[in-house]
Motif scaffolding. Structure first.
Motif, mmCIF file in Angstrom:
data_model
loop_
_atom_site.group_PDB
_atom_site.id
_atom_site.type_symbol
_atom_site.label_atom_id
_atom_site.label_comp_id
_atom_site.label_asym_id
_atom_site.label_seq_id
_atom_site.Cartn_x
_atom_site.Cartn_y
_atom_site.Cartn_z
ATOM 1 N N HIS A 84 0.821 -1.216 0.000
ATOM 2 C CA HIS A 84 0.000 0.000 0.000
ATOM 3 C C HIS A 84 0.848 1.257 0.000
ATOM 4 N N GLU A 85 2.140 1.099 0.345
ATOM 5 C CA GLU A 85 3.004 2.288 0.444
ATOM 6 C C GLU A 85 4.028 2.261 -0.676
ATOM 7 N N PRO A 86 4.071 3.303 -1.520
ATOM 8 C CA PRO A 86 5.075 3.280 -2.564
ATOM 9 C C PRO A 86 6.475 3.305 -1.954
ATOM 10 N N TRP A 87 7.387 2.626 -2.534
ATOM 11 C CA TRP A 87 8.807 2.592 -2.152
ATOM 12 C C TRP A 87 9.102 1.840 -0.858
ATOM 13 N N ALA A 88 8.071 1.259 -0.220
ATOM 14 C CA ALA A 88 8.349 0.577 1.044
ATOM 15 C C ALA A 88 8.895 -0.823 0.767
ATOM 16 N N TRP A 89 9.980 -1.179 1.387
ATOM 17 C CA TRP A 89 10.522 -2.530 1.277
ATOM 18 C C TRP A 89 11.445 -2.763 2.457
ATOM 19 N N THR A 90 11.007 -3.602 3.400
ATOM 20 C CA THR A 90 11.850 -3.916 4.549
ATOM 21 C C THR A 90 12.550 -5.243 4.270
ATOM 22 N N PRO A 91 13.879 -5.276 4.293
ATOM 23 C CA PRO A 91 14.570 -6.546 4.044
ATOM 24 C C PRO A 91 14.161 -7.602 5.074
ATOM 25 N N ILE A 92 13.914 -8.809 4.580
ATOM 26 C CA ILE A 92 13.550 -9.915 5.482
ATOM 27 C C ILE A 92 14.546 -11.066 5.270
ATOM 28 N N ILE A 93 15.186 -11.475 6.358
ATOM 29 C CA ILE A 93 16.076 -12.637 6.287
ATOM 30 C C ILE A 93 15.419 -13.774 7.058
ATOM 31 N N PHE A 94 15.277 -14.908 6.388
ATOM 32 C CA PHE A 94 14.727 -16.079 7.081
ATOM 33 C C PHE A 94 15.828 -16.771 7.879
ATOM 34 N N VAL A 95 15.473 -17.180 9.087
ATOM 35 C CA VAL A 95 16.433 -17.897 9.941
ATOM 36 C C VAL A 95 15.790 -19.237 10.273
ATOM 37 N N THR A 96 16.449 -20.308 9.917
ATOM 38 C CA THR A 96 15.816 -21.609 10.129
ATOM 39 C C THR A 96 16.807 -22.693 10.525
ATOM 40 N N ALA A 97 16.238 -23.738 11.141
ATOM 41 C CA ALA A 97 17.070 -24.880 11.536
ATOM 42 C C ALA A 97 17.313 -25.780 10.323
ATOM 43 N N THR A 98 16.291 -25.863 9.433
ATOM 44 C CA THR A 98 16.417 -26.751 8.267
ATOM 45 C C THR A 98 16.918 -25.972 7.054
ATOM 46 N N ASP A 99 18.188 -26.208 6.773
ATOM 47 C CA ASP A 99 18.869 -25.429 5.751
ATOM 48 C C ASP A 99 18.733 -26.125 4.386
ATOM 49 N N SER A 100 17.462 -26.232 3.872
ATOM 50 C CA SER A 100 17.297 -26.987 2.626
ATOM 51 C C SER A 100 17.092 -26.046 1.442
ATOM 52 N N ASP A 101 17.367 -26.582 0.226
ATOM 53 C CA ASP A 101 17.181 -25.783 -0.990
ATOM 54 C C ASP A 101 15.715 -25.402 -1.172
ATOM 55 N N THR A 102 14.820 -26.341 -0.808
ATOM 56 C CA THR A 102 13.384 -26.076 -0.961
ATOM 57 C C THR A 102 12.993 -24.890 -0.093
ATOM 58 N N ASN A 103 13.515 -24.871 1.134
ATOM 59 C CA ASN A 103 13.223 -23.752 2.033
ATOM 60 C C ASN A 103 13.700 -22.437 1.438
ATOM 61 N N LEU A 104 14.881 -22.461 0.825
ATOM 62 C CA LEU A 104 15.441 -21.241 0.240
ATOM 63 C C LEU A 104 14.511 -20.716 -0.855
ATOM 64 N N VAL A 105 14.081 -21.645 -1.751
ATOM 65 C CA VAL A 105 13.212 -21.235 -2.857
ATOM 66 C C VAL A 105 11.899 -20.684 -2.308
#
Ligand SMILES: Nc1nc2c(ncn2[C@@H]2O[C@H](COP(=O)(O)OP(=O)(O)OP(=O)(O)O)[C@@H](O)[C@H]2O)c(=O)[nH]1
Length: 312
Positions: A72-93
């Motif tokens: 709803h807000e132009p130009w808004a983008w907060t970086p999001i980093i996922f932190v997980t125990a299961t470090d799988s390729d599927t999770n990354l995608v």
């Protein structure tokens, strides 16, 4: 950076918070997805560290909802980093598909977390500068280059939504059209440069009247704009009947009181304005009819000798 840490484990959150704080960041913890969304709505964050596996709403769904809010807000983008125990390729995608920007494993060494935080700090600083520059550009696009008042385009946009609201709520709506008298003669006599300065002084004076009317609670939300050339507008979105007459009178008197010499404005010897002040109460029909009415009243003021207002 101000970081939102989303993790359903208080123990892990405590350790991560201590680490991040030791790098100089400020951290707020959300124990689940809904709390994260609530905090995101009420605060501003430079970065979100998002756990994936959480009971109820998981990290992917929480991210999708946060991105929808940002949409709803132009130009808004907060970086999001996922932190997980299961470090799988599927999770990354899935993480990237859900709107995440990066991915870090809970088992990553501290140096990796630290390095990612450094990179994100750079991005956050860049975003802040971009947001500031965009704000400035937006403001410039809405302002008239000479007088600094709102320009016609910005005024039209505001008027459209204010008019819609006034019609919906059955409120009054008033509009003043203000035109500098014999301004062609002013330019011919004093030159175009002096003409520009005169328009700036007139604009500033009209703005002062608007600010005063706002401060006095006489006409909350009143604003001035340069309609075009030597013509200005005052839009009064919600004021008691008759207020537009008082404001029109105040404008006419304030401009004459500037005492800017204008020898070719023969009857007065100083710069003056004529004003058409239209009020529709309750607002109904089309807003262009209000503009037409204000224009007609303005021409009546001109015909009646200038340096005056005509109001309905
Ligand atoms: N200096 C300067 N002049 C402008 C600007 N915009 C419009 N004008 C001038 O404003 C004058 C308006 O002239 P007219 O429309 O004939 O109106 P008027 O001389 O004010 O006469 P009345 O409105 O009948 O009192 C024209 O000479 C325009 O060139 C501007 O940005 N700067």
């Amino acid at each position: 950076m101000k970081i939102l840490l989303v993790d359903d484990s208080r123990a892990i959150a405590m350790v991560t918070t201590a680490r991040l704080e030791s790098y100089g960041h400020e951290v707020r913890h959300a124990i689940n997805g809904q709390t994260a969304i609530d905090l995101f709505q009420s605060d501003h964050f430079d970065l979100i560290l998002m756990d994936i596996e959480m009971p109820g709403m998981n990290g992917f769904e929480t991210t999708t909802r946060i991105r929808a809010q940002e949409g709803h807000e132009p130009w808004a983008w907060t970086p999001i980093i996922f932190v997980t125990a299961t470090d799988s390729d599927t999770n990354l995608v899935t993480a990237i598909e859900a709107g995440g920007d990066d991915f870090i494993s809970k088992s990553s060494p501290e140096s990796v977390l630290q390095a990612k935080m450094k990179a994100m700090t750079r991005i956050a600083a860049l975003r802040a500068r971009l947001a500031q520059a965009n704000g400035k550009l937006q403001d410039q696009a809405n302002r008239d280059g000479l007088t600094g008042l709102l320009n016609r385009r910005a005024m039209d946009l505001r008027v459209d939504s204010l008019w819609e609201e006034a019609v919906r709520l059955g409120k009054p709506f008033s509009l003043l059209m203000i035109d500098v008298d014999n301004f062609k003669k002013y330019n011919d006599h004093y030159g175009h440069q002096a003409g520009d300065e005169c328009l700036c002084a007139v604009a500033a004076c009209i703005e002062r009247v608007a600010v005063q009317a706002n401060e006095d609670q006489m006409a909350p939300g009143v604003f001035a704009a340069r309609y075009g050339g030597e013509e200005f507008s005052l839009v009064i979105p919600d004021a008691a009947a008759g207020v537009h007459v008082g404001i029109a009178m105040a404008v006419v008197e304030a401009i004459a009181a500037l005492a800017i010499e204008h020898t070719s404005n023969e009857a007065w010897g100083v710069v003056t304005v004529s004003v058409g002040a239209a009020c529709v109460t309750p607002a109904n029909g089309l807003v262009k009819q209000v503009f037409r009415l204000a224009d007609e009243l303005l021409y009546q003021a001109k015909d009646a000798g200038r340096n005056r207002h005509e109001s309905n």
